[in-house]
Each structure stands twice: as structure tokens, then as C-alpha cells.
Design an enzyme around this catalytic site. Structure first.
Site, short mmCIF file in Angstrom:
data_model
loop_
_atom_site.label_atom_id
_atom_site.label_comp_id
_atom_site.label_asym_id
_atom_site.label_seq_id
_atom_site.Cartn_x
_atom_site.Cartn_y
_atom_site.Cartn_z
N CYS A 76 1.01 -1.27 0.10
CA CYS A 76 -0.06 0.05 -0.16
C CYS A 76 0.95 1.22 0.22
CB CYS A 76 -0.76 0.02 1.07
SG CYS A 76 -2.25 -1.25 1.41
N CYS A 77 0.60 2.14 -0.95
CA CYS A 77 1.24 3.37 -0.96
C CYS A 77 1.19 4.12 0.59
CB CYS A 77 0.92 4.24 -2.04
SG CYS A 77 1.56 5.93 -1.80
N ILE A 78 2.50 4.49 1.03
CA ILE A 78 2.47 5.29 2.26
C ILE A 78 1.83 6.60 2.24
CG2 ILE A 78 4.57 6.24 1.85
CD1 ILE A 78 5.01 5.53 4.89
#
Lengths: 117, 97, 121
Positions: A76-78
């Protein structure tokens, strides 16, 4: 063939997560490899461990978790995760949070980018 | 190039834009709500048939079935998820999400 | 660099009504660090993202039109705008905040075919 999967939408609200999952199952069945699954935009909502969908429906979070525990790298993109309240303690097992560099790295190292949104 | 379109042509411009930019010989795969474009007898039929002079059009069978679409425009190829994977193996992909 | 790959960002969403174009821009800035051959193509409502004079103070959303101005420094070599999309929206290049290359659909089509990957936002 080595594939990177990019998912732009969250679970249930859109079909994207379902199509991506069905595509991945078929791709694995045909001997292709998944380099990385990257969740971006509301796609990061696929990573939550706190959701409790009805028993008589598919559990999208568990499906991803099982793929992750089976050895597929799921990120998941931070930046997108921070905006949407997702953090490590709220993550399904088999899914991790990391930077957009993980998308770039995966895209550049794969034969194909397959986007669902 | 494989192009995927997952939005209905009746409420979105994605398929119009995709058709305008798909190279000759490219394949457009209709998925999710995109499959409504493949419905025979609907107002998009003329546009899709015109596009099919230059590009191949396929539709994802499970999405057609889920939406009760039994009659596709002539010339549209119906594929399953394995067929989707084969198209990706043969082509780079652009998703018109 | 010999192993540079062509990556195209396909920008089709208008700004502010959704986060896609903004988060897309964040992606491009990260890809820039990988020193690849990057281009952006603005199609459909995506062309609205480039319009100058955007003032978002009244809606309380952070504007990001200025970021397009630094993309060249980040190594984004080309910013293409689809001619038909621009004209259909009553725009000319004078309306844009940054210099762009206006091209027709056939040109974009040919460019797409050259890419290692096309990333849509």
C-alpha cells in the site's frame, strides 16, 4: 511473464479489486509471476484488517492477505495510506506499507503493468 | 497494445477517448461496466462497429453474464479471465480507468 | 543511460473534483528519481489540470498547478496535450500555465506504442 498489478480503487465500492483478483488468479494459473501488487489512491483501503464484510459475501481483504501470505509482495502506498488513516497496526497480514518508489521499481522490472481502477 | 475500458460509454468518455487513440490493429477489451458498449441494439453500436474497422474488440464474458447481456454486437470476441491474461501476455496494456 | 525505459503518464482526470491527478503528480515526481524517459499526455478532462489562474483558496484544497512548472527540472521531457480534447473544452495553449506540445490523437497513439508502460491517472 513478470507482471506488476496496480489497483486504484478501494474494495466493494468499485469492481476493480475483484477484477484484479480474478485476473491474478488466472495469471498465476497460467504460470505467470506477480512481481508486486501495488495499491494506490483509495486502493490502499484494500489493506485494512478492521473491516468485517457480511459472511455471505466475498471477503476481499482476506483474499489479498492469502495472496500475500502465499508469497506475493503486496504494497500500500504510504502517502495514500496516511491520507486515509491506514497504518501498520491496521494492516492485514501479508500486506505492507511502503513508498511510491516500490511502484516505480516494480514497473521498471516487470514485463507488464496491469492497472485496475 | 491492449486497451481496457471499464466504464460504460453511456456515462463516461473513456471509450470514446480510447477509440480515438487506439492504433490500427490494437485490441480494446471491455471489462466491468465497459461491457455495456458491447450490447447489441444499443445506441453505441454504430460507433463500436465503426471502430472495429481498425481495432479488435473483446468483452469479458463473466462481466457480460453478470449484467445480463446475452446478445453482443457482431464481431465482438468474448473472452474469460484466461483470455484476458493471454491478451496481456501478447501486448502491453493501457487502462482507460 | 542505455537502459532507460519509456514511461507515459496518461492524465485523464480534472483536478480538485477527485484526487487522481494530484496523486498522479506525486507518482511522477517519484519516478523522476529513477531517471527514465518520462512523458505526460493530457487527454479528455485531464487538460483542465493545466489551466492557469486556478485559485483553490475558496474550496480549501491545496492547489498544485505550480508543480507542473517544475516537472521539466525533474526530467519530464514531454508534456503532450490532445488537440481534440483541448479544443472541445474551449481552450488554447494560452490558457495553460506551462508550455505543452499540442498533438493529435494519431501522434499520441504512436507514442503509446513505444512505451514500456502507460500509467493512467
Amino acid at each position: 511473464m513478470l507482471l506488476t498489478i496496480l489497483v486504484h480503487e478501494g474494495p466493494y465500492n468499485h469492481q476493480a479489486s475483484d477484477t484484479a483478483y480474478n485476473f491474478i488468479k488466472a495469471a498465476l494459473g497460467k504460470g505467470h509471476e506477480i512481481n508486486r501488487i501495488f495499491f494506490y489512491h483509495d486502493g490502499v483501503n484494500n489493506g485494512y484488517n478492521s473491516a468485517d464484510p457480511p459472511q455471505d459475501d466475498r471477503n476481499i481483504y482476506k483474499r489479498w492477505s492469502e495472496l500475500g501470505k502465499g508469497g506475493i509482495d503486496i504494497v500500500c502506498c504510504i502517502a495514500a495510506a496516511k491520507r486515509r488513516g491506514l497504518k501498520d497496526e491496521l494492516l492485514m497480514e501479508g500486506i505492507r506499507i511502503s513508498g511510491l518508489g516500490q511502484l516505480a521499481d516494480a514497473v521498471l522490472g516487470s514485463d507488464r503493468l496491469v492497472t485496475f481502477g | 497494445m491492449l486497451h481496457t475500458v471499464n466504464k460504460s460509454p453511456f456515462g463516461h468518455s473513456a471509450l470514446d477517448e480510447c477509440i480515438s487513440m487506439a492504433a490500427d490493429g490494437a485490441t480494446i477489451l471491455l471489462i466491468e461496466d465497459g461491457v455495456y458498449a458491447a450490447k447489441a441494439g444499443a445506441s453505441y453500436e454504430g460507433k463500436l462497429k465503426a471502430a472495429m474497422g481498425n481495432v479488435k474488440v473483446a468483452a469479458l464474458g463473466p462481466d457480460l453474464a453478470a449484467r445480463g447481456i446475452t446478445a453482443c454486437i457482431e464481431g465482438v470476441t468474448v473472452v474469460d479471465y484466461d483470455g484476458f491474461v493471454e491478451l496481456v501476455a501478447e501486448n502491453k496494456m493501457t487502462a482507460w480507468v | 543511460m542505455d537502459d532507460m525505459k519509456k514511461i507515459m503518464f496518461l492524465m485523464r482526470q480534472a483536478p480538485h473534483g477527485g484526487i487522481y491527478s494530484y496523486e498522479g503528480l506525486e507518482t511522477i515526481l517519484i519516478f523522476a528519481a529513477f531517471e527514465q524517459d518520462l512523458s505526460m499526455v493530457f487527454v479528455g478532462d485531464g487538460v483542465f489540470a493545466l489551466v492557469k489562474g486556478q485559485d483553490t483558496t475558496g474550496i480549501g484544497i491545496k492547489g498544485y498547478i505550480k508543480t507542473y512548472g517544475v516537472l521539466e527540472d525533474y526530467g519530464v521531457e514531454h508534456m503532450y496535450v490532445d488537440k481534440a480534447s483541448m479544443e472541445a473544452r474551449g481552450l488554447t495553449t494560452d490558457d495553460f500555465a506551462v508550455p505543452v506540445e499540442v498533438v493529435d490523437a494519431a501522434t499520441i497513439s504512436a507514442l503509446m506504442e513505444e512505451q514500456h508502460a502507460v500509467i493512467p491517472y
